[in-house]
Design a protein around this motif. Structure first.
Motif, PDB file in Angstrom:
ATOM      1  N   MET A   1      -2.686  10.132  13.612  1.00 17.58           N
ATOM      2  CA  MET A   1      -2.111   9.069  13.460  1.00 17.58           C
ATOM      3  C   MET A   1      -0.407   9.590  13.573  1.00 17.58           C
ATOM      4  SD  MET A   1      -2.597   9.744   9.244  1.00 17.58           S
ATOM      5  CE  MET A   1      -2.182   8.174   8.760  1.00 17.58           C
ATOM      6  N   THR A   2       0.043   7.509  14.089  1.00 21.27           N
ATOM      7  CA  THR A   2       1.017   7.479  14.500  1.00 21.27           C
ATOM      8  C   THR A   2       2.148   7.736  13.586  1.00 21.27           C
ATOM      9  OG1 THR A   2       1.041   5.324  14.693  1.00 21.27           O
ATOM     10  CG2 THR A   2      -0.075   6.323  16.503  1.00 21.27           C
ATOM     11  N   ARG A   3       3.002   7.656  14.025  1.00 26.25           N
ATOM     12  CA  ARG A   3       4.687   8.121  12.933  1.00 26.25           C
ATOM     13  C   ARG A   3       4.893   6.308  12.972  1.00 26.25           C
ATOM     14  NH1 ARG A   3       9.174  11.237  15.940  1.00 26.25           N
ATOM     15  NH2 ARG A   3       7.728  13.589  16.259  1.00 26.25           N
ATOM     16  N   ARG A   4       5.102   5.829  13.615  1.00 30.92           N
ATOM     17  CA  ARG A   4       4.710   4.493  12.938  1.00 30.92           C
ATOM     18  C   ARG A   4       3.371   3.625  11.519  1.00 30.92           C
ATOM     19  NH1 ARG A   4       5.883   0.115  17.408  1.00 30.92           N
ATOM     20  NH2 ARG A   4       7.869   1.086  17.668  1.00 30.92           N
ATOM     21  N   LEU A   5       1.967   3.726  12.173  1.00 30.40           N
ATOM     22  CA  LEU A   5       1.641   4.388  10.948  1.00 30.40           C
ATOM     23  C   LEU A   5       1.734   4.351   9.767  1.00 30.40           C
ATOM     24  CD1 LEU A   5      -1.233   2.720   9.996  1.00 30.40           C
ATOM     25  CD2 LEU A   5      -2.288   4.816  11.038  1.00 30.40           C
ATOM     26  N   THR A   6       2.394   5.561   9.754  1.00 32.82           N
ATOM     27  CA  THR A   6       2.637   6.996   9.019  1.00 32.82           C
ATOM     28  C   THR A   6       3.789   6.264   8.370  1.00 32.82           C
ATOM     29  OG1 THR A   6       1.638   8.785   9.901  1.00 32.82           O
ATOM     30  CG2 THR A   6       3.317   8.859   8.066  1.00 32.82           C
ATOM     31  N   PHE A   7       5.784   5.992   8.734  1.00 29.96           N
ATOM     32  CA  PHE A   7       6.027   5.595   8.162  1.00 29.96           C
ATOM     33  C   PHE A   7       5.239   4.259   7.144  1.00 29.96           C
ATOM     34  CE2 PHE A   7       9.426   2.495   8.140  1.00 29.96           C
ATOM     35  CZ  PHE A   7      10.167   2.563   7.650  1.00 29.96           C
ATOM     36  N   GLY A   8       4.683   3.671   7.691  1.00 24.72           N
ATOM     37  CA  GLY A   8       4.572   2.054   7.445  1.00 24.72           C
ATOM     38  C   GLY A   8       3.409   2.520   5.979  1.00 24.72           C
ATOM     39  N   LEU A   9       2.370   2.758   6.054  1.00 22.34           N
ATOM     40  CA  LEU A   9       2.301   3.593   4.712  1.00 22.34           C
ATOM     41  C   LEU A   9       2.802   4.125   3.641  1.00 22.34           C
ATOM     42  CD1 LEU A   9      -1.551   5.030   6.242  1.00 22.34           C
ATOM     43  CD2 LEU A   9      -0.843   3.421   4.954  1.00 22.34           C
ATOM     44  N   THR A  10       3.681   5.127   4.388  1.00 22.58           N
ATOM     45  CA  THR A  10       4.573   5.409   2.942  1.00 22.58           C
ATOM     46  C   THR A  10       5.008   3.796   2.555  1.00 22.58           C
ATOM     47  OG1 THR A  10       4.584   7.236   4.339  1.00 22.58           O
ATOM     48  CG2 THR A  10       6.722   6.587   2.930  1.00 22.58           C
ATOM     49  N   ILE A  11       6.303   3.798   2.997  1.00 23.52           N
ATOM     50  CA  ILE A  11       6.588   2.392   2.021  1.00 23.52           C
ATOM     51  C   ILE A  11       5.337   1.248   1.631  1.00 23.52           C
ATOM     52  CG2 ILE A  11       8.407   0.356   3.048  1.00 23.52           C
ATOM     53  CD1 ILE A  11       9.655   2.517   3.037  1.00 23.52           C
ATOM     54  N   VAL A  12       4.497   1.800   1.990  1.00 22.47           N
ATOM     55  CA  VAL A  12       3.795  -0.099   1.324  1.00 22.47           C
ATOM     56  C   VAL A  12       3.246   1.206   0.107  1.00 22.47           C
ATOM     57  CG1 VAL A  12       1.141  -0.695   1.194  1.00 22.47           C
ATOM     58  CG2 VAL A  12       2.565  -0.676   3.432  1.00 22.47           C
ATOM     59  N   LEU A  13       3.254   2.482   0.238  1.00 22.48           N
ATOM     60  CA  LEU A  13       2.763   3.210  -1.178  1.00 22.48           C
ATOM     61  C   LEU A  13       4.051   2.757  -2.362  1.00 22.48           C
ATOM     62  CD1 LEU A  13       0.378   5.719   0.562  1.00 22.48           C
ATOM     63  CD2 LEU A  13      -0.172   3.795  -1.415  1.00 22.48           C
ATOM     64  N   LEU A  14       5.359   3.086  -1.606  1.00 23.23           N
ATOM     65  CA  LEU A  14       6.330   3.310  -2.204  1.00 23.23           C
ATOM     66  C   LEU A  14       6.671   1.859  -2.955  1.00 23.23           C
ATOM     67  CD1 LEU A  14       8.819   5.690  -0.436  1.00 23.23           C
ATOM     68  CD2 LEU A  14       7.560   6.327  -2.428  1.00 23.23           C
ATOM     69  N   ALA A  15       7.001   0.921  -2.622  1.00 20.46           N
ATOM     70  CA  ALA A  15       6.497  -0.745  -3.045  1.00 20.46           C
ATOM     71  C   ALA A  15       5.408  -0.633  -3.816  1.00 20.46           C
ATOM     72  CB  ALA A  15       6.914  -1.355  -1.408  1.00 20.46           C
ATOM     73  N   GLY A  16       4.319  -0.819  -3.035  1.00 23.30           N
ATOM     74  CA  GLY A  16       3.125  -0.956  -4.491  1.00 23.30           C
ATOM     75  C   GLY A  16       3.730   0.325  -5.589  1.00 23.30           C
ATOM     76  N   LEU A  17       3.912   1.436  -5.392  1.00 24.19           N
ATOM     77  CA  LEU A  17       4.701   2.242  -6.693  1.00 24.19           C
ATOM     78  C   LEU A  17       5.656   1.558  -7.911  1.00 24.19           C
ATOM     79  CD1 LEU A  17       3.645   4.508  -8.420  1.00 24.19           C
ATOM     80  CD2 LEU A  17       5.843   6.555  -7.245  1.00 24.19           C
ATOM     81  N   MET A  18       6.548   0.988  -7.189  1.00 23.99           N
ATOM     82  CA  MET A  18       7.933   0.664  -7.506  1.00 23.99           C
ATOM     83  C   MET A  18       7.149  -0.476  -8.068  1.00 23.99           C
ATOM     84  SD  MET A  18      11.094  -1.029  -6.112  1.00 23.99           S
ATOM     85  CE  MET A  18      10.490  -2.300  -4.809  1.00 23.99           C
ATOM     86  N   PHE A  19       6.963  -1.606  -7.828  1.00 22.12           N
ATOM     87  CA  PHE A  19       6.063  -2.711  -8.723  1.00 22.12           C
ATOM     88  C   PHE A  19       5.131  -2.420  -9.948  1.00 22.12           C
ATOM     89  CE2 PHE A  19       6.522  -5.105  -4.838  1.00 22.12           C
ATOM     90  CZ  PHE A  19       8.241  -5.932  -4.518  1.00 22.12           C
ATOM     91  N   PHE A  20       4.279  -1.728  -9.606  1.00 27.92           N
ATOM     92  CA  PHE A  20       3.329  -0.852 -10.604  1.00 27.92           C
ATOM     93  C   PHE A  20       3.759  -0.775 -11.580  1.00 27.92           C
ATOM     94  CE2 PHE A  20       1.764   2.357 -12.986  1.00 27.92           C
ATOM     95  CZ  PHE A  20       0.408   1.969 -13.999  1.00 27.92           C
TER      96      PHE A  20
END
Length: 54
Positions: A1-20
């Motif tokens: 996994m690249t850093r860009r992919l890991t960063f993107g997944l982290t942001i998506v998961l944190l945003a999903g947790l926040m919206f939930f």
């Protein structure tokens, strides 16, 4: 996994947790505890430091 992919997944998961959390929480700012109670005069409760002998 690249850093860009890991960063993107982290942001998506944190945003999903926040919206939930926002979608399922009952927000009542008048019943919420104080974020910082410095100098409020209230005794600490619920922690091991609150059980100190008098």
């Amino acid at each position: 996994m690249t850093r860009r992919l890991t960063f993107g997944l982290t942001i998506v998961l944190l945003a999903g947790l926040m919206f939930f959390d926002l979608a399922t929480a009952t927000l009542n700012p008048y019943a919420a505890p104080a974020a910082f109670a410095l100098g409020s005069g209230q005794a600490a409760a619920g922690a091991h430091c609150a059980a100190m002998p008098r």
